[in-house]
Each structure stands twice: as structure tokens, then as C-alpha cells.
Design an enzyme around this catalytic site. Sequence first.
Site, short mmCIF file in Angstrom:
data_model
loop_
_atom_site.label_atom_id
_atom_site.label_comp_id
_atom_site.label_asym_id
_atom_site.label_seq_id
_atom_site.Cartn_x
_atom_site.Cartn_y
_atom_site.Cartn_z
N ASP A 50 47.53 -19.00 90.90
CA ASP A 50 47.05 -20.32 91.73
C ASP A 50 47.13 -21.23 90.76
OD1 ASP A 50 45.49 -21.28 94.08
OD2 ASP A 50 43.99 -21.62 92.32
N GLU B 116 52.01 -20.99 92.05
CA GLU B 116 51.64 -21.87 92.81
C GLU B 116 51.66 -23.39 92.16
OE1 GLU B 116 48.53 -24.02 95.93
OE2 GLU B 116 48.19 -23.23 94.13
#
EC number: 2.4.1.18
Length: 655
Positions: free
Chosen positions: A346, A385
Site C-alpha cells: 500500500d 500501489e
Amino acid sequence: MSTRETKSNEVRQPRKDFSETACRSRGNEVARRTARSRSAPELFGPAEQLQVPGALTAFVPVEAQPEPSWRPGMGVIPYDGGATFRVWAPHAQRVQVVGDFSHWHAVELAREPSGNFSRDIQGAYNGQQYQFIVQGRYGDWRWRNDPRAADVTNSTGNSVILDHRDFVWRYDGHFQMPARHETVIYELHIGTFHDSPGWGPGHWLSAIEKLDYLRDLGVNLVELMPSAEFAGDFSWGYNPTFPFAPESTYGTPNDLKRFVDEAHRRGIGVIMDVVYNHLGPSDLPHWDFDGETFGRGGVYFYADWRASTPWGDTRPDYGRHEVRDYLRDNALMWLREYHMDGLRVDATKEIRTTSGVDNPAGWDLLRSITEAVKREFPWKLLIAEDMAADPAVTHPQGAGFDAQWDAAFVHPVRAALTAPFDEWRDLSAVRDALYFRYNGQSMQRVIFTESHDEVANGRSRLPTEVSPYNPGDVLAKKKALLGAALTLTAPGIPMLFMGQEFLEDGHFDDGDPLDWNKSDWFGGILQAHRDLIRLRRNWHDTSAGLRGEGVNVFHLNHDDKVLAFHRWQHGGAGDDVVVIVNLGHRTFSGYELGLPSDGLWRVRFNSDWQGYSPDFGGTHVHDFWSTWGERDGMPARGAVSLGAYSAVILSKDRW
């Protein structure tokens, strides 16, 4: 990445047999018994004064000169007959462990030169609960959970010993990781994927019940939103408190392993979303762990302006090799112990930069993770990401990820689909989105029109963005299908967000489960997604080009908002695919355009078919013969009918 974490409004019931309060009660009772007896077994040394949280000052026996463990590893490492305890506490004076194995008597750990404390403890075994008692740098004592706890009762309860040997994997031999060009990802949130409104989120076992559905849909890789232990019962998961422990509200660690095993049984891989750009920020065992805070949170965290993130001042200190090792070990744990088939990391931009300033230590962390994974598991998929379109993230000399979520696809495509007027649609931006790639490779990007971020944080799912007051109307259905058609025919690794395939509307909320009734109400839309995925994966040996790198946007009609592109892997019959997308309100019969070759072109998909929805236009799109003759820069030409706001996919039979 979510900016929202929620907690249940009801009192949380611990999943296991007692919580932190009970632990302290047992500790207090031990202290009282020790004070009364004023004597200790031979195992222990002289009594030492200890301030137990929430208790009167008491005396706890301390062993004289304990021996450190010679066994390798960090955290709790079970062995036959006992377990090794090792914890990093470089500024602590002393560290003790208490738990079921000692009847909550304090057992002294030995200091190692590395700043670790360790000891082998006979009789410590799987399922027993424990905590550390740490004497800080300035003499104060505090109860602390294990930052590497592999299981916990809950985020404010006790750590639990977990022996990963306890689970028997049955179906690993049934699964082979799909090739990159064969992969179709399905992102899901365990708490809302398969649950009913009311108390309690969904869990691993309830999600297993829908694995047959996912297999039949055609996806072959499930991406789990973060599922490490977080504060509260309801959360997106981007507030991890115990990164090594699966979320206790979702079930036991073995329940998660069973989910992965059952997915593998059905030919579906599983990747875990992990959060290393910040921790918590609440319920953290790491905070002030060993008594030295450096004015902030202690050894695990930056102590200056680099601590600040959009989600709290808890950015890990990537400059400490112990912290980098902690996060790298966590990444490897999901792959080793839970047999995950990859990771999605993330917000990597918040790791490699701090407040917009490049952070070399963050790059070092990312490289250490990708290099360690590729050494041990070169076939597993690592996704970043990053959302900054930086090719270095997926470059071998950069961060080394296999792929990254692609902002260059989702934003222009969603803008084209949600524009209220045809003249506002920018076909050039859609064309550029089809061509975009990292380091010359389309498979270095993950493409989508919906994800947990794109359908929340002030935004909604595509049907709601298109028709806010009636997200089930014909326009919402047509544009949602256009988004799916573009995602599943463009170069890159396609991804769907749970419920997208049956027109789930509104915005993503961690307390609002998917409405599975819509899979019946919009069964035709679901079937359209199945058909598109089968074409993408070339199930019928007629659309191999959709798995290839080749793309040529050869037709761009700005006035009528029609574009067409050619996709190929090696070229030829059964490989060449032509995708025609009508982003305008007009219906056409006999629309002329170029084609890669002459011969019989067959209609493989027509999103205006009334079998997908009875209120669609039902434009009859027939197989047709093309002839040689240059058009649109292509060597052949033909004509096809097009419904309003619809997509048509053409290819030729291989034989």
C-alpha cells in the site's frame, strides 16, 4: 489507501478466553502470592519490586542470570516441547515474559548483544497467551504485547503463541500461479464481501462459501484488502496494529489458511494487501516499547518530521535495519506461512518519499522486500500501489515490483465514462490510457475502473457516478459495461472490485456488506462480465490477442465518439482482436472502419445485447466479411452495427 477507520458501537467480545484485563488480574494475583510467600522456587532469583499497571506495588520473582536462546528467528518460535521468545528492546533494562505456560509468573529473558532479549521456555505451546513486562530505560515497568505476535485475542488483548506447523495444507498441488498475461484480479474486503447487515463483519469461512462463484466468474487471483489485526471490528484494514497477526474478528489464523487452501483448490491465487507506510495509529504494541521515546513513539518510528503521514505520526523508521527487517520479515511471512501468491504494498509513494521529499531509506526497504521475495519466490506477484506513474517503481534497478496500480488508466477512463455530455468525452485521453505502459511493458500495470479508493473517499461506484438517483438505469448499466470492456481488453493486468460485476452501487463502506441480491437482479450484467473474462483469458481459442502486448488505436472519431483498437499477441486468425467502443449516444448501422485482414470476422461480444439487459437497444451486430482495401491505416475494411454507449469485440476463427 483509506483515510477512514471505524470501530463497532457495541462492546467488543474477545474471541479467545480472556482479555488484557484478565491477564493483568492474573499477574496481580501472582504478585500477591509472591509477596505473601517471600520465597521463590530455585528457578528464580531475589525478589524485585515491580509496578504492575492497574495494581498495587508488588514483588515479582526474577531469575538470576538466564541464558539467551541459541535458536534463530524473531518473535515466538515453537519447537518440540517448548518455544523460543525473542524480542527487540534495545533500550530496556530488563524484559520478562508472562503467560499460560508459567501460570502468569514472570520469567526473565536474557539480553543479547544485538539489543534483543531471548530465552527458550519449555512447556510453551500453541494457543497459549502471553505478554511481555518491560523495564524501560528509566526504570519504569510496562506491560507490552509482542510486536511480532502471530496471533492475538484482539488488538487490546493478549498475544497468542502460534505454531504454523499445526495446519495441514491439502490443495497446494492443485494450484499453479497464472502467467501475468493470463491474470484477472478480483479485489475484495473480507468484512463486507459475504455478510449480512447487522452485528459482526464477514469472516474467512463466510468468504469460502463464495469461492465457487469467483471460479465461475473466471477470475484467477483474489486481492485481499489488509487483513492484519486492526483496532476495532470494522475497518478497511489500513490501520494495522499487529502486522504479523491475521485480524481476529475475521477468524483464526487457521481459518485464513483454510481460505487460501480452498482458493487454491479452485485454481484461484490469493495476494495480501500490506501496509508499511504507517502503523496504527492506535492500539500499537510498538509505541514506547522499551522506554525510550525520542520525544515521539520510540525505536520503531521516526522521531522527526519524517514521522508525519496523512494517517498519523507513525511512519516506521526505515533507517533502522531492525525496522526494515521487521517489515521484510512480515512480507515473507505471508508468503511462507500463509502460502499467499503475492503482495500488494500500500501507498509506496509514502514509503519512498516523506512529505514529498525523496527518502532513500524507504527505497532501501522496498528493494529489500522485492529482492528477498524474488530470491525465495520468484513466481509470486508483487504489486505496488504508488499512483504516481513512476516507472522506477517497477524497474529492476528501482524498487523492483512486478506491477503497479495505474492511475494513467483509471482516471481518464472514469472521466470519459462519467462525463454528462458526449462532447465532454476526451477520446484522446482514452487512447493514451490504452497505450500507457511502464518501462515498455504493459504487464507492469494493473488497470481498473473501480477499486476501494476509487469508489469511496468522496467518490462512488460507476453506476452511481453516472446516474446518482437511479444507478440501475439503462445509462448506468451501459457505461458500467463499457468500463469493464475497456478494462478487460486493454493491455495490462485487469482488476475488478467486488460487486462491480453485478452493478453494486453507492460507495464502499466497511460496515455495508455487498448486496448479493443484485447478482440476481442484474444477472445479465454479471453474465456480460463472465463473457468478457473468458474472452480475456482466451478460453475458446478465439481471442489470444487480448493477452498480448500489441495495441494499435487505429480509429478515432471525435465527432461521434467512436474509437477502435487492434490487439494481438502473435497475429493471425484466432489471435487478432478488434475492439470497437461507442462512447456516444448515436446508434449506427453499417459503420465502416479498418481491419487487420480480410475474411470472416465474428462477433464475440456485443454489450448492447438484450440478453444482458432487456432495456438495452438490442442492436443486431452480425458476423461479416471484410475485403482488402486500406482504411484507417489498416490493410482491410468492413462495416458493423453499433449500439449507443456500447462495445463490440471481433475476431476470426482459427480454423
